[in-house]
Scaffold this active site. Structure first.
Site, PDB file in Angstrom:
ATOM      1  N   PRO A 109      45.122  51.295  31.960  1.00 57.44           N
ATOM      2  CG  PRO A 109      45.000  51.454  29.865  1.00 57.44           C
ATOM      3  CD  PRO A 109      45.718  50.775  30.721  1.00 57.44           C
ATOM      4  N   GLY A 113      38.700  47.201  30.504  1.00 56.72           N
ATOM      5  CA  GLY A 113      38.372  45.883  30.189  1.00 56.72           C
ATOM      6  C   GLY A 113      39.685  45.263  30.401  1.00 56.72           C
ATOM      7  CG  LEU A 114      43.348  46.546  29.013  1.00 54.88           C
ATOM      8  CD1 LEU A 114      44.309  47.492  28.887  1.00 54.88           C
ATOM      9  CD2 LEU A 114      43.521  45.243  28.192  1.00 54.88           C
ATOM     10  N   GLY A 115      41.305  44.691  33.473  1.00 54.95           N
ATOM     11  CA  GLY A 115      41.530  44.249  34.462  1.00 54.95           C
ATOM     12  C   GLY A 115      42.614  44.910  35.548  1.00 54.95           C
ATOM     13  CB  SER A 117      39.856  47.037  39.967  1.00 58.35           C
ATOM     14  OG  SER A 117      39.166  46.095  39.345  1.00 58.35           O
ATOM     15  CB  ALA A 118      41.575  42.180  38.889  1.00 51.98           C
ATOM     16  CG  ASP A 160      38.981  40.291  35.535  1.00 55.90           C
ATOM     17  OD1 ASP A 160      38.712  39.592  34.589  1.00 55.90           O
ATOM     18  OD2 ASP A 160      38.742  41.766  35.270  1.00 55.90           O
TER      19      ASP A 160
HETATM   20  C1  MEV Z   1      35.452  41.587  33.063  1.00 59.15           C
HETATM   21  O1  MEV Z   1      36.915  41.409  32.985  1.00 59.15           O
HETATM   22  C2  MEV Z   1      34.994  40.212  32.817  1.00 59.15           C
HETATM   23  C3  MEV Z   1      33.315  39.680  33.050  1.00 59.15           C
HETATM   24  O2  MEV Z   1      33.314  38.377  32.432  1.00 59.15           O
HETATM   25  C4  MEV Z   1      33.214  39.849  34.453  1.00 59.15           C
HETATM   26  C5  MEV Z   1      33.885  38.774  35.375  1.00 59.15           C
HETATM   27  O3  MEV Z   1      33.946  37.690  34.827  1.00 59.15           O
HETATM   28  O4  MEV Z   1      33.613  38.666  36.439  1.00 59.15           O
HETATM   29  C6  MEV Z   1      32.782  40.697  32.442  1.00 59.15           C
END
Ligand code: MEV
Length: 327
Positions: A109, A113-115, A117-118, A160
């Protein structure tokens, strides 16, 4: 044709604090970005992505990244722009200049917060490399994906893309070689999605501004988060889930103090704790997105059932040891 799979991640402790040099723990999980690269007969880079609602998004650029066409809204451009950068940078590092078609099929998704795009940037870089006839070189993939991350937000820690490239569970500190951690066999990470997307870049910037405005108040939170993360490594290694859970709870409150929790995240965190999780916290950038609960097999079903009633989805994350791979 070449294909690459890259895992997504959860940050177990230390998100945000890691941007300013504190350590963080992250783990690769079994939700993957799946990217295929094909040769193109046009002198262009074309990226096509099918989202989780089955909608197709396309962006097309010249070989020097000038966007010449895109479907739908500005948002398509914004989401796919970093992937274009990852592909272009990969070609730069390999000294190649050729047209390419990229197809993205991600089960992660986005903006949760699960990364996502990375993982997509890492997979796109690896698929490009393989298509162009090169062996997978993870260092180059990392460098190309880092350039992509810098478009997503100005100040990425790199955690990420490190986890999507190399996999496993790691202790990460900006600018240092990640330390691979032994993972606990007992610990289960149950993730729950609030259903609310959040823009990582903007949130990271807000936190950094808060730190700048109130250094004498906020800096101690960073020191506390760093100490907590280091101690958590030992508790996880020794399967001491009771103390690990206590530290995860403290980490959640530190992130709350930075304004990163929401009513919904707190609700899910409190439900998980009440139903017997060792600890629960938000993970990733916060202000929406996902949280996770640390459970074992005895409390798993109870916590899962309770979270399922309130979350958009609940997922028992399996930690994956391998990072990006190509086919
Ligand atoms: C995002 O997944 C993690 C953050 O700490 C940003 C980062 O580390 O670049 C919020």
């Amino acid at each position: 044709m070449a294909r690459a799979l890259a895992p997504s991640k959860i940050i177990i402790a230390g998100e945000h604090f890691v941007v300013e040099g504190e350590p963080a723990i992250a783990s690769a999980i079994d939700l993957f970005a799946d990217v295929t690269a094909e040769e193109s007969y046009e002198n262009a880079i074309r990226i096509e992505s099918v989202d989780l609602d089955n909608r197709k998004h396309v962006i097309k650029s010249t070989l020097n990244e000038r966007i010449i066409d895109y479907t739908g809204k500005e948002k398509t451009k914004k989401t796919l722009r970093p992937i274009l950068r990852a592909v272009r940078k990969t070609m730069d590092f390999l000294n190649v200049n050729t047209g390419i078609d990229i197809y993205i099929n991600s089960k992660i998704p986005p903006s949760a917060g699960l990364g996502s795009s990375a993982a997509v940037a890492v997979a796109a870089s690896a698929a490009t490399m393989k298509l162009l006839g090169f062996e997978l070189n993870k260092e180059t993939v990392w460098k190309a994906a880092f350039e992509a991350e810098r478009i997503v937000h100005k100040n990425p820690s790199g955690i990420d893309i490190t986890i999507s490239t190399y996999g496993g569970m790691i202790l990460y500190k900006k600018g240092e070689k990640p330390v691979i951690l032994k993972r606990s066999e007992k610990a289960i990470f149950l993730i729950a999605y609030t259903g609310k997307r959040m823009p990582t870049g903007k949130i990271v910037e807000e936190v950094l501004n808060l730190k700048k405005s109130f250094p004498e108040i906020i800096n101690p939170l960073y020191i506390s988060a760093g100490a907590l993360t280091k101690k958590l490594v030992d508790y996880l290694k020794n399967e001491d889930l009771v103390n690990a859970g206590k530290l995860l709870n403290i980490n959640h409150e530190l992130l709350s103090a930075l304004g990163l929790s929401t009513f919904k995240i707190d609700l899910l965190v409190n439900i998980a704790r009440k139903k017997g999780a060792y600890g629960a916290k938000l993970t990733g950038a916060g202000k929406g997105g996902v949280m996770f609960a640390l459970v074992d097999k005895d409390s798993l079903e109870r916590v899962k059932e309770a979270l399922t009633k309130r979350a958009k989805f609940v997922y028992e994350a399996k930690i994956v040891d391998e990072g990006v791979k190509v086919f």
